[in-house]
Scaffold this motif. Structure first.
Motif, mmCIF file in Angstrom:
data_model
loop_
_atom_site.group_PDB
_atom_site.id
_atom_site.type_symbol
_atom_site.label_atom_id
_atom_site.label_comp_id
_atom_site.label_asym_id
_atom_site.label_seq_id
_atom_site.Cartn_x
_atom_site.Cartn_y
_atom_site.Cartn_z
ATOM 1 N N TRP A 134 0.854 -1.180 0.000
ATOM 2 C CA TRP A 134 0.000 0.000 0.000
ATOM 3 C C TRP A 134 0.890 1.230 0.000
ATOM 4 C CZ3 TRP A 134 -4.342 1.834 -1.413
ATOM 5 C CH2 TRP A 134 -4.831 3.045 -0.916
ATOM 6 N N ALA A 135 0.809 2.017 -1.091
ATOM 7 C CA ALA A 135 1.675 3.185 -1.264
ATOM 8 C C ALA A 135 1.003 4.476 -0.853
ATOM 9 C CB ALA A 135 2.127 3.276 -2.716
ATOM 10 N N GLY A 136 -0.262 4.409 -0.445
ATOM 11 C CA GLY A 136 -0.970 5.611 -0.028
ATOM 12 C C GLY A 136 -1.971 6.079 -1.075
ATOM 13 N N TRP A 137 -2.919 6.892 -0.605
ATOM 14 C CA TRP A 137 -4.007 7.327 -1.482
ATOM 15 C C TRP A 137 -3.532 8.211 -2.628
ATOM 16 C CZ3 TRP A 137 -8.401 4.921 -1.544
ATOM 17 C CH2 TRP A 137 -8.857 4.280 -0.391
ATOM 18 N N GLU A 138 -2.563 9.071 -2.371
ATOM 19 C CA GLU A 138 -2.083 9.966 -3.422
ATOM 20 C C GLU A 138 -1.475 9.181 -4.581
ATOM 21 O OE1 GLU A 138 0.509 12.962 -2.021
ATOM 22 O OE2 GLU A 138 -0.974 13.910 -0.715
ATOM 23 N N THR A 139 -0.829 8.093 -4.263
ATOM 24 C CA THR A 139 -0.218 7.252 -5.299
ATOM 25 C C THR A 139 -1.252 6.367 -5.976
ATOM 26 O OG1 THR A 139 1.865 7.212 -4.069
ATOM 27 C CG2 THR A 139 1.547 5.490 -5.725
ATOM 28 N N PHE A 140 -2.251 5.950 -5.205
ATOM 29 C CA PHE A 140 -3.217 4.977 -5.713
ATOM 30 C C PHE A 140 -4.323 5.595 -6.571
ATOM 31 C CE2 PHE A 140 -7.332 2.801 -4.842
ATOM 32 C CZ PHE A 140 -7.106 1.660 -5.601
ATOM 33 N N LEU A 141 -4.851 6.750 -6.175
ATOM 34 C CA LEU A 141 -6.053 7.290 -6.815
ATOM 35 C C LEU A 141 -5.905 7.617 -8.303
ATOM 36 C CD1 LEU A 141 -7.636 9.511 -4.012
ATOM 37 C CD2 LEU A 141 -8.436 7.308 -4.900
ATOM 38 N N PRO A 142 -4.841 8.278 -8.761
ATOM 39 C CA PRO A 142 -4.743 8.578 -10.202
ATOM 40 C C PRO A 142 -4.771 7.330 -11.089
ATOM 41 C CG PRO A 142 -3.235 9.964 -8.972
ATOM 42 C CD PRO A 142 -3.750 8.954 -8.004
ATOM 43 N N PRO A 143 -3.932 6.306 -10.824
ATOM 44 C CA PRO A 143 -4.036 5.111 -11.658
ATOM 45 C C PRO A 143 -5.349 4.362 -11.468
ATOM 46 C CG PRO A 143 -2.484 4.735 -9.868
ATOM 47 C CD PRO A 143 -2.806 6.203 -9.865
ATOM 48 N N ILE A 147 -7.692 3.090 -14.455
ATOM 49 C CA ILE A 147 -8.043 1.673 -14.513
ATOM 50 C C ILE A 147 -9.553 1.479 -14.577
ATOM 51 C CG2 ILE A 147 -8.027 -0.476 -13.166
ATOM 52 C CD1 ILE A 147 -5.194 0.464 -12.163
ATOM 53 N N LEU A 148 -10.283 2.177 -13.712
ATOM 54 C CA LEU A 148 -11.739 2.030 -13.679
ATOM 55 C C LEU A 148 -12.394 2.504 -14.972
ATOM 56 C CD1 LEU A 148 -12.560 3.129 -10.018
ATOM 57 C CD2 LEU A 148 -12.775 0.832 -10.982
ATOM 58 N N ASN A 229 -11.749 -9.074 -13.148
ATOM 59 C CA ASN A 229 -10.444 -9.686 -12.903
ATOM 60 C C ASN A 229 -9.315 -8.711 -13.216
ATOM 61 O OD1 ASN A 229 -8.765 -12.327 -12.541
ATOM 62 N ND2 ASN A 229 -8.056 -11.470 -14.480
ATOM 63 N N ASN A 230 -9.417 -8.009 -14.354
ATOM 64 C CA ASN A 230 -8.350 -7.089 -14.750
ATOM 65 C C ASN A 230 -8.304 -5.844 -13.857
ATOM 66 O OD1 ASN A 230 -7.973 -8.937 -16.756
ATOM 67 N ND2 ASN A 230 -7.978 -7.462 -18.429
ATOM 68 N N GLY A 235 -5.456 -3.020 -10.109
ATOM 69 C CA GLY A 235 -5.655 -2.279 -8.868
ATOM 70 C C GLY A 235 -4.662 -2.654 -7.795
ATOM 71 N N VAL A 236 -4.352 -3.938 -7.680
ATOM 72 C CA VAL A 236 -3.367 -4.401 -6.698
ATOM 73 C C VAL A 236 -2.001 -3.793 -6.995
ATOM 74 C CG1 VAL A 236 -2.076 -6.425 -5.922
ATOM 75 C CG2 VAL A 236 -4.561 -6.535 -6.116
ATOM 76 N N VAL A 237 -1.653 -3.756 -8.276
ATOM 77 C CA VAL A 237 -0.367 -3.164 -8.669
ATOM 78 C C VAL A 237 -0.353 -1.668 -8.373
ATOM 79 C CG1 VAL A 237 1.178 -2.694 -10.605
ATOM 80 C CG2 VAL A 237 0.044 -4.904 -10.442
ATOM 81 N N ALA A 238 -1.458 -0.989 -8.707
ATOM 82 C CA ALA A 238 -1.546 0.450 -8.453
ATOM 83 C C ALA A 238 -1.457 0.746 -6.958
ATOM 84 C CB ALA A 238 -2.850 0.999 -9.018
#
Length: 285
Positions: A134-143, A147-148, A229-230, A235-238
């Motif tokens: 988990w890299a944090g919300w700032e890192t996760f939200l843009p990708p 993805i979505l 699935n994708n 999402g896990v990678v992001a």
């Protein structure tokens, strides 16, 4: 669905060649457009192998967009070459059945979650770390937003090509759907970069999606699981912050087979039961 009154023996063959050629042309067009915009905007480019942008988020979005272009290409091919409504690629009703797709999505979420849990437990029991970061919300939200928005189109495009087009093209010649299912699954596996257990996984995924497309008379069930699935995988990678590895494929641990079996069994079994209870039409009239 492809064997209409206008069907001729050469239409599926010419259509397949046209679909492949058309996809290559529009992909090249998108590459040139992206290169032009990036040059004008002074965005750093790599242009090496399958990598175009230095920014991994831009590169991921670009690749997902390229694959999504298969949808209009296949639609156009069905209309121009086979002279039939493009919607017949979606289902026996000649359109995408949105209510059925939504129900399949709910089942897909449950199947993917259970599959991930089964794989994680198996990894732990065999002394391996599932490695969920988990890299944090700032890192996760843009990708996550990219993805979505794009992954459902990317997943649907692959289903229209490998399950919609290929199965129906063979269906114009053969009553038995299995040659088309197996060819579509083989092509699907060949165009992925997995090795070892990964090959078995992606081929089995293609077979299951083809079987469900025939069983339910449409692409809704395959699209639902493929997209879910994708989204989960990307999402896990992001979430881990390692977006550079989002498009990397290769060897999968044998423990992933357990998660795969659980996911396939839960989804396939549930879809079959629900489709029968709801009398989902599998044949055209």
């Amino acid at each position: 669905m492809a064997r209409t009154p206008l069907h001729r023996w050469w239409r599926p063959i010419l259509g397949t060649l046209a679909a492949v050629g058309g996809f290559l042309i529009v992909s090249l067009g998108l590459v040139m457009a992206a290169w032009t915009v990036a040059t004008l905007a002074r965005l750093p480019l790599v242009m090496s192998g399958d990598r175009m942008f230095v920014d991994p988020l831009l590169d991921l979005g670009f690749h997902l967009s390229v694959i999504a272009l298969a949808i209009p290409v296949v639609y156009g091919t069905a209309w121009a070459i086979q002279r039939r409504p493009p919607g017949t690629l979606s289902s026996v009703l000649g359109r995408l059945r949105w209510n059925w797709l939504a129900l399949c999505l709910l089942v897909a979420v449950a199947a993917v979650v259970l599959g991930q849990l089964a794989e994680a437990v198996t990894l732990l029991l065999t002394g391996m770390d599932p490695v969920y970061g988990w890299a944090g919300w700032e890192t996760f939200l843009p990708p996550a937003l990219v993805i979505l928005v794009l992954v459902p189109f990317q997943a649907a495009a692959e289903e229209y090509m490998f399950r919609g087009w290929i199965i129906q093209a063979f269906g114009a010649y053969l009553r038995n759907p299995w040659p088309g299912i197996l060819l579509g699954a083989s092509a699907f596996a060949a165009l992925h970069g997995y090795t070892d257990w990964g090959i078995a996984y992606v081929f089995g995924f293609g077979v299951l999606m083809g079987w469900l497309a025939i069983l339910t008379g449409g692409l809704e069930a395959p699209i639902a699981l493929h997209a879910t699935n994708n989204v989960a995988a990307f999402g896990v990678v992001a979430a881990s912050g390692d977006l550079d590895s989002a498009l990397q494929q290769g060897e999968l641990p044998w423990q992933s087979v357990v998660g795969t079996v659980v996911q396939f069994a839960v989804y396939g079994g549930a879809v079959v039961v629900i489709a029968r209870r709801r009398a989902i039409r599998s044949l055209s009239r």
